[in-house]
Design a protein around this motif. Structure first.
Motif, PDB file in Angstrom:
ATOM      1  N   UNK A   1       1.479  -5.589  -9.699  1.00 56.77           N
ATOM      2  CA  UNK A   1       1.195  -6.151  -8.853  1.00 56.77           C
ATOM      3  C   UNK A   1       1.081  -6.391  -7.847  1.00 56.77           C
ATOM      4  N   UNK A   2       0.632  -7.049  -6.457  1.00 55.12           N
ATOM      5  CA  UNK A   2       0.875  -7.397  -4.878  1.00 55.12           C
ATOM      6  C   UNK A   2       1.881  -8.987  -5.203  1.00 55.12           C
ATOM      7  N   UNK A   3       1.680  -9.262  -6.760  1.00 56.69           N
ATOM      8  CA  UNK A   3       2.125 -10.239  -6.668  1.00 56.69           C
ATOM      9  C   UNK A   3       3.937 -10.487  -7.308  1.00 56.69           C
ATOM     10  N   UNK A   4       3.688  -9.403  -8.511  1.00 54.09           N
ATOM     11  CA  UNK A   4       5.047  -8.303  -8.942  1.00 54.09           C
ATOM     12  C   UNK A   4       6.134  -8.152  -7.499  1.00 54.09           C
TER      13      UNK A   4
ATOM     14  N   UNK B   1       0.706  -1.445   0.110  1.00 57.86           N
ATOM     15  CA  UNK B   1       0.630   0.048   0.234  1.00 57.86           C
ATOM     16  C   UNK B   1       0.745   1.607  -0.165  1.00 57.86           C
ATOM     17  N   UNK B   2       1.950   1.301   1.003  1.00 60.74           N
ATOM     18  CA  UNK B   2       3.183   2.024   0.735  1.00 60.74           C
ATOM     19  C   UNK B   2       3.547   2.059  -0.284  1.00 60.74           C
ATOM     20  N   UNK B   3       4.328   1.436  -1.542  1.00 65.69           N
ATOM     21  CA  UNK B   3       4.260   1.390  -2.362  1.00 65.69           C
ATOM     22  C   UNK B   3       3.298   2.076  -3.727  1.00 65.69           C
ATOM     23  N   UNK B   4       2.070   1.878  -3.291  1.00 67.13           N
ATOM     24  CA  UNK B   4       0.839   2.720  -4.444  1.00 67.13           C
ATOM     25  C   UNK B   4       0.885   3.458  -4.067  1.00 67.13           C
TER      26      UNK B   4
END
Length: 62
Positions: free
Chosen positions: A39-42, A22-25
């Motif tokens: 994506x979360x997985x990537x 979430x901090x990345x986004x």
């Protein structure tokens, strides 16, 4: 109680080197709102590669 638990989980993840998606986004939207996001997985794979590949995580992936 839910807020406390979320804060605890975030702290525990940071202690073992797992970055916060979430901090990345938020960071990506701040750096360049039109840029594609992982994506979360990537993102998880990227962080694992950075951690165990010997590279520094200090650089923003923007």
């Amino acid at each position: 109680m839910a807020e406390w638990w979320q804060a605890w989980v975030k702290t525990a993840r940071l202690m073992v080197g797992v970055k916060d998606y979430d901090a990345y986004l938020l960071s990506r939207r701040r750096c360049n709102p039109d840029a594609k996001v992982m994506s979360r997985e990537a993102f998880f794979r990227y962080c694992q590669d950075e951690r165990y590949g010997g590279k520094s995580m200090k650089k923003c992936p923007c």
